[in-house]
Motif scaffolding. Sequence first.
Motif, mmCIF file in Angstrom:
data_model
loop_
_atom_site.group_PDB
_atom_site.id
_atom_site.type_symbol
_atom_site.label_atom_id
_atom_site.label_comp_id
_atom_site.label_asym_id
_atom_site.label_seq_id
_atom_site.Cartn_x
_atom_site.Cartn_y
_atom_site.Cartn_z
ATOM 1 N N VAL A 28 4.455 2.133 2.124
ATOM 2 C CA VAL A 28 5.268 3.335 2.017
ATOM 3 C C VAL A 28 4.399 4.581 2.074
ATOM 4 C CG1 VAL A 28 5.222 3.255 -0.512
ATOM 5 C CG2 VAL A 28 7.103 4.434 0.630
ATOM 6 N N VAL A 29 4.948 5.669 2.632
ATOM 7 C CA VAL A 29 4.264 6.961 2.727
ATOM 8 C C VAL A 29 4.886 7.918 1.718
ATOM 9 C CG1 VAL A 29 3.865 8.992 4.186
ATOM 10 C CG2 VAL A 29 3.593 6.694 5.142
ATOM 11 N N THR A 89 0.833 -1.197 0.000
ATOM 12 C CA THR A 89 0.000 0.000 0.000
ATOM 13 C C THR A 89 0.869 1.248 0.000
ATOM 14 O OG1 THR A 89 -1.735 -1.144 1.233
ATOM 15 C CG2 THR A 89 -1.832 1.259 1.204
ATOM 16 N N ILE A 90 0.530 2.169 -0.897
ATOM 17 C CA ILE A 90 1.130 3.500 -0.895
ATOM 18 C C ILE A 90 0.167 4.437 -0.165
ATOM 19 C CG2 ILE A 90 1.877 5.468 -2.285
ATOM 20 C CD1 ILE A 90 2.612 3.530 -4.505
ATOM 21 N N TYR A 91 0.617 5.029 0.935
ATOM 22 C CA TYR A 91 -0.201 5.972 1.691
ATOM 23 C C TYR A 91 0.186 7.393 1.269
ATOM 24 C CZ TYR A 91 -1.357 2.022 4.727
ATOM 25 O OH TYR A 91 -1.799 0.811 5.206
ATOM 26 N N LEU A 128 6.333 1.798 9.145
ATOM 27 C CA LEU A 128 4.977 1.282 9.152
ATOM 28 C C LEU A 128 5.006 -0.170 9.608
ATOM 29 C CD1 LEU A 128 3.895 2.742 5.687
ATOM 30 C CD2 LEU A 128 3.230 3.623 7.935
ATOM 31 N N ASP A 129 3.828 -0.689 9.991
ATOM 32 C CA ASP A 129 3.766 -2.074 10.468
ATOM 33 C C ASP A 129 4.229 -3.052 9.392
ATOM 34 O OD1 ASP A 129 2.830 -1.225 12.917
ATOM 35 O OD2 ASP A 129 0.705 -1.483 12.394
#
Length: 380
Positions: A173-174, A48-50, A167-168
């Motif tokens: 990635v943010v 997931t890209i946040y 992240l968990d």
Amino acid sequence: MKKAIQFGAGNIGRGFIGGLLSNAGYHVVFADVNMTIIDRINADKKYTIYVKDVESSEQIITDISGVDSTKPEVIGEIKDAEIITTAVGLRVLPIIAPAVADGIKARMKDGSEKYLNIIACENAIRGSSQLKEAVYSHFTDEEKAYADQYVGFPDCSVDRIVPPVRLDNPIDVVVENYYEWNVEEASFKGEVPKIDGMNLADNLMAYIERKLFTLNTGHCIAAYLGYYKGYKTIDESIKDEEIFTIVKKAMQQSGMALVKKYGFDKEAHFKYIDKIINRFKNPYLEDDPARVGREPLRKLSAADRLAKPVTTALKYNLPVDALLTGMAAALKYDNPDDPQSAELQDKIKNLGVKNALKEISGIENESILDQVAEIYTNIL
């Protein structure tokens, strides 16, 4: 199935280029030496890209796999890929060059007439051209001729802030919402791929220096001044009125050099500067000044984000005082966890500020060197 190889499965590789390639319909093979990341990619087959900004969102990236970039398996992946991208850092390009060369040799041995385009997405001027030189050093004349016909090395400029947020899930990635990926259209071989988010450029150097003189210059000055003042994040640094004033003035001074050199519209470019500064204020990224300021010797070198704007502005007799403050702040960067910072401080100790800067930056203008040395002594 379209296949892309992304050398570098770090935050930029996953959060920027790899994500764009996956969204464009490619199966993305991440090639890296970090087997914790590669194994997790192969286990989860998604991440997931946040997107963290004023408006936040999430993007789930699928159709991915991973491979150890040091193993023969990467050659097999290259054999049937349409595109290779990198996000490994400029110093690592010569290290991955043998694998890329072996992959091209394997294509030649198989008699492949499919085109392959290789784009080095690095914070560097003409990174793809530098990778090409390293790859070609492993070729015979016959292999060079094959690569000349079937392999393109389009240069590009990339722009997205991807901080190392923990992240968990280690492969999530943010990122910030803003990004730019400008690629030199004329250097593609075969049909130019259609990738949403990739801008095809005909005057790439203008884009490269626009980004280098604006985002990179402002970002690193904010980092060095913030680190010197003890701030923990870039957004904390840029909130400091004194730092904000210096950073904005430096970006305007480098901006005027671009206006003169490339004929940019001044009003439009200064609006672009304001947009970039607003990106530094994003509190969701929690970006570390030590990360942004790392490798100060590279950042102070003649072709990079501090010396190059200064020497360019001087060619047009433009003021550079704020840019010189940025150079002085870089010289003050004393981080024992950064090998280049330690080397920089040793140079200053052994040579003095003026001669150390002269050696690192290639600047020989005595007046400029004296001004930086004076600012270094009296900074903030």
